[in-house]
Structure formats: C-alpha cells, structure tokens
Design a protein around this motif. Structure first.
Motif, PDB file in Angstrom:
ATOM      1  N   LEU A 271      -2.700  13.194  -4.064  1.00  0.00           N
ATOM      2  CA  LEU A 271      -3.113  12.405  -2.903  1.00  0.00           C
ATOM      3  C   LEU A 271      -4.581  11.987  -2.959  1.00  0.00           C
ATOM      4  O   LEU A 271      -5.016  11.146  -2.176  1.00  0.00           O
ATOM      5  N   SER A 272      -5.350  12.571  -3.872  1.00  0.00           N
ATOM      6  CA  SER A 272      -6.748  12.185  -4.016  1.00  0.00           C
ATOM      7  C   SER A 272      -6.915  11.040  -5.008  1.00  0.00           C
ATOM      8  O   SER A 272      -8.024  10.528  -5.194  1.00  0.00           O
ATOM      9  N   SER A 273      -5.821  10.613  -5.654  1.00  0.00           N
ATOM     10  CA  SER A 273      -5.860   9.513  -6.616  1.00  0.00           C
ATOM     11  C   SER A 273      -4.740   8.532  -6.291  1.00  0.00           C
ATOM     12  O   SER A 273      -3.988   8.730  -5.335  1.00  0.00           O
ATOM     13  N   TYR A 274      -4.623   7.483  -7.065  1.00  0.00           N
ATOM     14  CA  TYR A 274      -3.611   6.465  -6.782  1.00  0.00           C
ATOM     15  C   TYR A 274      -2.200   6.974  -7.123  1.00  0.00           C
ATOM     16  O   TYR A 274      -2.022   7.859  -7.948  1.00  0.00           O
ATOM     17  N   ASP A 275      -1.204   6.411  -6.458  1.00  0.00           N
ATOM     18  CA  ASP A 275       0.192   6.799  -6.662  1.00  0.00           C
ATOM     19  C   ASP A 275       0.869   5.765  -7.571  1.00  0.00           C
ATOM     20  O   ASP A 275       1.315   4.729  -7.115  1.00  0.00           O
ATOM     21  N   GLU A 276       0.919   6.061  -8.816  1.00  0.00           N
ATOM     22  CA  GLU A 276       1.438   5.103  -9.793  1.00  0.00           C
ATOM     23  C   GLU A 276       2.968   5.180  -9.857  1.00  0.00           C
ATOM     24  O   GLU A 276       3.540   6.228 -10.121  1.00  0.00           O
TER      25      GLU A 276
ATOM     26  N   PHE B 186      -9.520  -6.638 -11.078  1.00  0.00           N
ATOM     27  CA  PHE B 186      -9.632  -6.170  -9.689  1.00  0.00           C
ATOM     28  C   PHE B 186      -8.397  -5.408  -9.201  1.00  0.00           C
ATOM     29  O   PHE B 186      -8.423  -4.841  -8.103  1.00  0.00           O
ATOM     30  N   TYR B 187      -7.330  -5.406  -9.975  1.00  0.00           N
ATOM     31  CA  TYR B 187      -6.108  -4.713  -9.546  1.00  0.00           C
ATOM     32  C   TYR B 187      -5.851  -3.470 -10.380  1.00  0.00           C
ATOM     33  O   TYR B 187      -5.560  -2.399  -9.841  1.00  0.00           O
ATOM     34  N   GLY B 188      -5.929  -3.575 -11.685  1.00  0.00           N
ATOM     35  CA  GLY B 188      -5.724  -2.424 -12.543  1.00  0.00           C
ATOM     36  C   GLY B 188      -4.542  -2.602 -13.476  1.00  0.00           C
ATOM     37  O   GLY B 188      -3.953  -3.683 -13.585  1.00  0.00           O
ATOM     38  N   ASP B 189      -4.177  -1.497 -14.117  1.00  0.00           N
ATOM     39  CA  ASP B 189      -3.086  -1.524 -15.092  1.00  0.00           C
ATOM     40  C   ASP B 189      -1.867  -0.752 -14.609  1.00  0.00           C
ATOM     41  O   ASP B 189      -1.075  -0.255 -15.396  1.00  0.00           O
ATOM     42  N   HIS B 190      -1.737  -0.633 -13.286  1.00  0.00           N
ATOM     43  CA  HIS B 190      -0.616   0.103 -12.716  1.00  0.00           C
ATOM     44  C   HIS B 190      -0.265  -0.502 -11.353  1.00  0.00           C
ATOM     45  O   HIS B 190      -1.025  -1.311 -10.806  1.00  0.00           O
ATOM     46  N   VAL B 191       0.868  -0.092 -10.825  1.00  0.00           N
ATOM     47  CA  VAL B 191       1.308  -0.524  -9.501  1.00  0.00           C
ATOM     48  C   VAL B 191       1.434   0.706  -8.619  1.00  0.00           C
ATOM     49  O   VAL B 191       2.131   1.663  -8.962  1.00  0.00           O
ATOM     50  N   SER B 192       0.738   0.687  -7.477  1.00  0.00           N
ATOM     51  CA  SER B 192       0.799   1.784  -6.510  1.00  0.00           C
ATOM     52  C   SER B 192       1.663   1.361  -5.329  1.00  0.00           C
ATOM     53  O   SER B 192       1.526   0.236  -4.825  1.00  0.00           O
ATOM     54  N   LEU B 193       2.515   2.258  -4.869  1.00  0.00           N
ATOM     55  CA  LEU B 193       3.478   1.897  -3.825  1.00  0.00           C
ATOM     56  C   LEU B 193       2.900   1.987  -2.416  1.00  0.00           C
ATOM     57  O   LEU B 193       3.180   1.120  -1.580  1.00  0.00           O
TER      58      LEU B 193
ATOM     59  N   MET C 107      -5.648  -5.624   1.162  1.00  0.00           N
ATOM     60  CA  MET C 107      -5.211  -4.221   1.138  1.00  0.00           C
ATOM     61  C   MET C 107      -4.438  -3.924  -0.141  1.00  0.00           C
ATOM     62  O   MET C 107      -4.643  -2.888  -0.787  1.00  0.00           O
ATOM     63  N   LEU C 108      -3.563  -4.828  -0.542  1.00  0.00           N
ATOM     64  CA  LEU C 108      -2.724  -4.634  -1.720  1.00  0.00           C
ATOM     65  C   LEU C 108      -3.568  -4.485  -2.986  1.00  0.00           C
ATOM     66  O   LEU C 108      -3.338  -3.594  -3.804  1.00  0.00           O
ATOM     67  N   VAL C 109      -4.570  -5.346  -3.138  1.00  0.00           N
ATOM     68  CA  VAL C 109      -5.380  -5.350  -4.359  1.00  0.00           C
ATOM     69  C   VAL C 109      -6.439  -4.259  -4.320  1.00  0.00           C
ATOM     70  O   VAL C 109      -6.577  -3.466  -5.249  1.00  0.00           O
ATOM     71  N   PHE C 110      -7.169  -4.202  -3.238  1.00  0.00           N
ATOM     72  CA  PHE C 110      -8.318  -3.321  -3.155  1.00  0.00           C
ATOM     73  C   PHE C 110      -7.919  -1.847  -3.178  1.00  0.00           C
ATOM     74  O   PHE C 110      -8.602  -1.015  -3.790  1.00  0.00           O
ATOM     75  N   PHE C 111      -6.825  -1.498  -2.538  1.00  0.00           N
ATOM     76  CA  PHE C 111      -6.439  -0.091  -2.413  1.00  0.00           C
ATOM     77  C   PHE C 111      -5.547   0.388  -3.558  1.00  0.00           C
ATOM     78  O   PHE C 111      -5.117   1.535  -3.558  1.00  0.00           O
ATOM     79  N   ASN C 112      -5.258  -0.480  -4.509  1.00  0.00           N
ATOM     80  CA  ASN C 112      -4.394  -0.076  -5.620  1.00  0.00           C
ATOM     81  C   ASN C 112      -4.998   1.061  -6.438  1.00  0.00           C
ATOM     82  O   ASN C 112      -4.274   1.856  -7.034  1.00  0.00           O
ATOM     83  N   ASN C 113      -6.324   1.155  -6.476  1.00  0.00           N
ATOM     84  CA  ASN C 113      -7.005   2.188  -7.251  1.00  0.00           C
ATOM     85  C   ASN C 113      -7.632   3.272  -6.382  1.00  0.00           C
ATOM     86  O   ASN C 113      -8.333   4.139  -6.903  1.00  0.00           O
ATOM     87  N   TYR C 114      -7.385   3.209  -5.076  1.00  0.00           N
ATOM     88  CA  TYR C 114      -7.958   4.209  -4.176  1.00  0.00           C
ATOM     89  C   TYR C 114      -7.006   5.391  -3.985  1.00  0.00           C
ATOM     90  O   TYR C 114      -5.856   5.361  -4.417  1.00  0.00           O
ATOM     91  N   ALA C 115      -7.522   6.401  -3.307  1.00  0.00           N
ATOM     92  CA  ALA C 115      -6.731   7.605  -3.050  1.00  0.00           C
ATOM     93  C   ALA C 115      -5.460   7.252  -2.289  1.00  0.00           C
ATOM     94  O   ALA C 115      -5.501   6.529  -1.289  1.00  0.00           O
ATOM     95  N   SER C 116      -4.328   7.761  -2.762  1.00  0.00           N
ATOM     96  CA  SER C 116      -3.046   7.464  -2.115  1.00  0.00           C
ATOM     97  C   SER C 116      -2.986   8.051  -0.705  1.00  0.00           C
ATOM     98  O   SER C 116      -2.277   7.530   0.157  1.00  0.00           O
ATOM     99  N   GLY C 117      -3.745   9.134  -0.445  1.00  0.00           N
ATOM    100  CA  GLY C 117      -3.795   9.691   0.902  1.00  0.00           C
ATOM    101  C   GLY C 117      -4.346   8.703   1.904  1.00  0.00           C
ATOM    102  O   GLY C 117      -3.895   8.643   3.054  1.00  0.00           O
TER     103      GLY C 117
END
Length: 612
Positions: free
Chosen positions: A467-472, A482-489, A532-542
């Motif tokens: 929960l302290s990292s992104y949920d891939e 700006f988005y990354g190399d993964h998809v977070s739900l 929200m979709l782009v910016f939070f893709n690499n933020y904490a999933s919590g």
C-alpha cells in the motif's frame, strides 16, 4: 690476523637500543587491550592471522608519520558490532562503518535492508585536520587500534589512533540492546601540540541512497537530506538535480531514504555545515540502483586545543513513533506537510489511523476505508451545504437549460437570469464553494500522509501487494512519459469515480452556463479524472484507495440527498413562489452588483448597435 680492539661505543649503543626495545615492548604489552568476550569470531580470526604471519611493511608515508611522532600504524581488521535490531561491521582502518544491516526488514524483492552495503564503499566518514608541522591528515587513511568492553548492558567499541601512551585520537561507539540509536564520540587526548589549531578541522560524511521499493520515482521523491539548525529550525535539500545548503549551528543532519534514514546528531552544535545532494536517478535514469548521493562538509572546533564531540548516530526506519520517541525533534524527518497540513496529520489523521491499526488491530486496507469514512463524517457538517447546493443544481438543470436556449445570443442576460433562478431556489454556487474549499487542507494533508506512513510499507490489500507503493496489475513492454511502464488499478477506479461525481453535480450545468471567451469547463471536467489517472499511477496505492472510496461515499451522499432529503417538487414550488412574491428591496451589495450588470448589458447592446 691482528685482533681488533673492543669497540665499547658500539657495545654501549647496542645496549641502549636493547633497553629501548625492551621498554617499548613492555609499554606495548601494557597498552594492548584485554580480549573481551564480546569480541566477534571475525575479529579473533583476523587477530590470529595477523599474529601468525609477518607484519606488512609500512609505506614511506606511514614511516614518515611514525618517525615524526604523529600516529602509529597498525593492521586493519573488521569488527562486528550488533544488537537485536541492527548489525554493524566497522573497519579499524578509518574506524569506519562499512556495513549497516537492519535485521527486521526486507526490500520489496525480499533482500536484506542495508543502509551501508558491504564492499560498496557507499558510506564514508573522514575527519580531516592539519598537524602542527603542516601536514593534512585524513582519518579514513589511518589505522586505529580497536578494543571492546561493556558499559552496563551497553556494548562499547573504541578505536584509538595512538601517538604515545596517553596521546590518542579516539572514535568511540556505544550501542544499547534494543535501539537504532548509537552513541558516537570523537575525542582527542594529549594532542594539543600535535594539532594545528589555527586550521579548522572538518568532518566529511558521504552516503549513497539505494532503491529499496519497486517504484524508483516514488522512492526518490521522498529521498532527501534534512537538517536542523539555529536551535530548532529545519530545512531540506529538495529534489533538484544538484542541491546545496549551508547553515551554522547545525544540530543534526539526516539522510532520508524514504522509509529508512541515517541521522548524525550532536550535543554541541556543529559550527557550520554544508549539505549537498545529487539526484543520481534524474541525472542517469538508465541505472536502477541509486536514488541520490549525499555529502556533508561539517566544520568542527577545538576546545582547549583538543577535539571533543559527543554525538549520536541513528540507522533505522523513518517511523514517526520511533523518531518522535527520542525527543530530539526528529519527527520533522517524516514529512507530514507544513503549516495546517502538518497539524491535521499530526493531531487528527495519524492518531486516528494508529487507533484503527495498532490499537484495534484492523488490517491496513480496511483501516484506510474506515479512515475515509471517519474523515467524511467529521467533515459532513461543513460539506452538507455544499452537497445540498449541488443536489439542487441538478434539479434546476432543465430550467437553466431553457434560460440558456432563450438568451443564447445575450450572454449577460443569460447570466443574470441564471443567477436569479439559483438565488430563488437557494442554490447559489458561491454558497457551496466555501465548504468545498474548507476540505482542501484535509485533501492535501492526506496527500502527504499516505506516501510517508511507514506502517503501510509492504502491507497488502486485495490486488495491491504494498500500500506504500503503486498497485501494478499489468506490466507494459514500454514506458509512457509521465505515466510509467505499468498500469495501476486503484488510480483507474478513482478516476472513474471522480468522473461520475462531476457528471452528477456539474456536467450539464457547466455546458449550459458556458460564457464566451471563458475556458471550456466541460473539458476541465474531463481533465480532472485524466490527471488523477496519469499522476497517481506511480503514487502509493493507499492514497489512490482513499480517493476512490472518498468519491464513492460522496456519490452515495449525493444520491441520498437528492432522493430522500430534497424533494424536487418543493424546490420548483419555491422558485414559482419567489417569482410571484413582491420584489424585496435589495441590499447595498446586491443593488450594486445589479447596477454593474445592467451597465455592462447596456454597454454590450450599444457595442452591437455600433457594429451594425
């Protein structure tokens, strides 16, 4: 063959040399420390190897140092110094911490957590000073004599660089049984004639910060040097490619590596310190090992011609509760936000979250959902009027659309009639803006809280393994800027919730009340969820989980208010009644605003006539 006469001068000289040698041997034996039961196997093996093999020849520089009566040379050995929480390996060459292993933690890929790694030379401490005969000395190049002892339940490891029997420079470490904080002392004895006190001694502390989480960007974002100066003020180096800060009277320097930190504290404030940070990740994004490089140049002062600094060294987690327990203002290392944002986190969010997780024992994902509900309940008196206004605006959409169509060629008249209907229904947008603004401090406080909450580290919930990292949920074969190399739900779900919420409250009204020359508000409505979709893709999933649940709750409240609290026929009846009622005398402010709008409308009509 003629016998040579006895050379008494040679015999006397040899005798004097023998006496001096025996005296030196006896002195060396007296100074050799007794073997302590705490000495490690590694140190004992090194000592055995040293005694059974010829001593290495001194280099020409070392010979010069000894002959000039500065510091005696010796052999190097690495000593293990540990308690239940942390294990150090300290080299007698330089009295330097080579390795710092935190025993209770693992990296995201199940490797040990090192704040200093063996063999990497990623941690350096060097005391630089000038001798009375003008030579510049570095303790990193000097070999110290180690000795171990006990001070009650505390382990003590002393390193001395000797000049004579009572003349030495000492680096002393003392470690308590269950503590991440270690006492650290630098002191000299009998060296006032050896030091050139006209030259300022300097302590150089250098460290490389490692990647320990799966998200390099997210970890690097919270990796920085923080320091306290001037009796309680604190500052940091920030996230630039290169940063440098310099202050006087520095009481601690912290190298924060997101969830793990190394802190050098001093009882006597450092005279001056220059703290430097180099953002390795931003300079070289190809490498995947280091985030930043820290370096501090610390000016020390002589006291009575000697060095005497009682310090502490912390190697441990960036845990608010642990750091705050030392009562040294170390809680500032955990970035809870500045001003009101920090107060909200410190006195509301953090205690509430601690109550849910540690006192009640609720799993962390569920605790975030419950925290979200609690925050919405706390804010409900403030936000109720805002929700009420938004629900009324939804009811007024057909009426506002008719006004927009009727006055589509007269923007000023359309605005006047729109405001009139809204006021008659008690649904002025301005009345709902203030409550909405009041919740912004909470929004930003939580934006700071979740990414820095140590307790969320490696805590899983549903598909999120940390929960302290992104949920891939899907790894991309390429990287999107700006988005990354993964998809977070969770950011996707939060974006969908934000879109539906905005569609419910302001979607049609935005388009209906669109003014010429103004930005396209409907475009902004779509931009918010996209952000929200782009910016939070690499933020904490919590954090994304919180915003998702928060918007779901808001949508639910809106539906309840619209269907059970506000009756559409009553709102419309109120508008009709207001239309039929005698016009009340307007207040000064309302009269002035009406006058301004009428003048603007007249001016607009005059301009149209002029064009014709």
């Amino acid at each position: 063959m003629e016998q040579k006469p006895t050379d008494w001068k040679s015999i006397i000289g040899m005798g004097l040399i023998a006496v001096i040698f025996l005296f030196w041997m006896s002195q060396t034996k007296e100074e050799t420390p007794e073997t302590n039961p705490e000495t490690t196997t590694e140190a004992a093996a090194t000592a055995a190897t040293t005694s059974s093999t010829p001593q290495p020849q001194l280099s020409s520089n070392e010979v010069t140092a000894v002959n000039n009566g500065v510091f005696q040379a010796g052999s190097s050995e690495v000593i293990t110094f540990e308690n239940d929480l942390i294990e150090f390996k300290i080299d007698s060459k330089g009295a330097l911490i080579q390795e710092a292993l935190l025993k209770s933690f693992k990296t995201y890929d199940s490797l040990p957590v090192y704040l200093a790694k063996p063999g990497e030379k990623d941690h350096q401490l060097d005391l630089e000073f000038v001798t009375s005969d003008g030579r510049k000395m570095h303790t990193k190049d000097m070999t110290f004599t180690p000795s171990q002892s006990m001070n009650g339940a505390n382990k003590v490891l002393s390193f001395k660089a000797n000049v004579g029997p009572a003349q030495f420079l000492e680096f002393r470490y003392e470690l308590q049984p269950e503590d991440y904080m270690m006492d650290f002392t630098i002191r000299s004895q009998g060296l006032s004639q050896t030091f050139n006190t006209g030259e300022t001694p300097q302590l150089n502390w250098e460290m490389l910060a490692y990647k320990r989480s799966k998200g390099m960007d997210n970890e690097n974002r919270y990796t920085e040097a923080i320091f306290e100066y001037g009796g309680g003020s604190d500052d940091y180096t920030g996230q630039g490619a290169e940063a440098e800060e310099e202050e006087a009277d520095v009481s601690y320097i912290a190298y924060k590596q997101h969830f793990f930190t190394s802190i050098l504290l001093t009882d006597t404030p450092f005279k001056n310190a220059k703290i430097m940070s180099e953002n390795i990740e931003s300079i070289n994004s190809e490498q995947d090992t280091y985030t930043k490089k820290f370096n501090s140049a610390i000016e020390l002062e002589y006291t009575g011609g000697e060095l005497s600094y009682n310090m502490d060294w912390y190697f441990g987690p960036t845990d608010y509760d642990i750091l705050d327990g030392y009562d040294r203002n170390l809680d500032e290392v955990v970035d809870l936000g500045w001003g009101i944002f920090g107060w909200i986190n410190e006195f509301v969010i953090r205690p509430l979250f601690t109550l849910l997780t540690k006192s009640a024992g609720i799993p962390y994902g569920i605790a975030i959902i419950l925290l979200t509900i609690c925050v919405r309940i706390i804010l409900s008196p403030v936000l109720y009027k805002s929700y009420l206004t938004q629900a009324k605006m939804k009811i007024l959409r057909p009426e506002l659309n008719r006004i927009a169509e009727k006055y589509k060629d007269n923007a000023m008249k359309k605005q006047q009639e729109t405001m009139k209907v809204q006021n008659e229904a008690g649904a002025s947008p301005l009345s709902g803006c203030l409550p909405g603004l009041l919740q912004m401090p909470v929004f930003f406080a939580l934006f700071k809280f979740f990414p820095t909450a140590f307790d969320l580290r490696q805590k899983s919930f549903l598909w999120a393994d940390d929960l302290s990292s992104y949920d891939e949920i899907f790894k991309l074969p390429f990287e999107i800027p700006f988005y990354g190399d993964h998809v977070s739900l969770f950011p996707i779900l939060a974006s969908i919730a934000i879109f539906f919420y905005m569609q419910m409250t302001t979607g049609q009204t935005m388009q209906a009340s669109q003014q010429p020359g103004m930005p396209n508000m409907k475009f902004i409505m779509y931009l918010s969820p996209l952000f929200m979709l782009v910016f939070f893709n690499n933020y904490a999933s919590g954090l994304s989980l919180y915003y998702f649940v928060s918007n779901l709750i808001t949508i639910g409240i809106m539906l309840v208010i619209k269907n059970f609290v506000i009756k559409e026929e009553k709102v419309l009846a109120k508008i009709e009644k207001a239309k039929a009622a005698p016009k009340k005398k307007k207040g000064r402010f309302a009269s002035k605003m009406s006058e301004i709008m009428e003048q603007a409308q007249a001016q607009q009509e005059a301009q149209k006539k002029g064009k014709k």
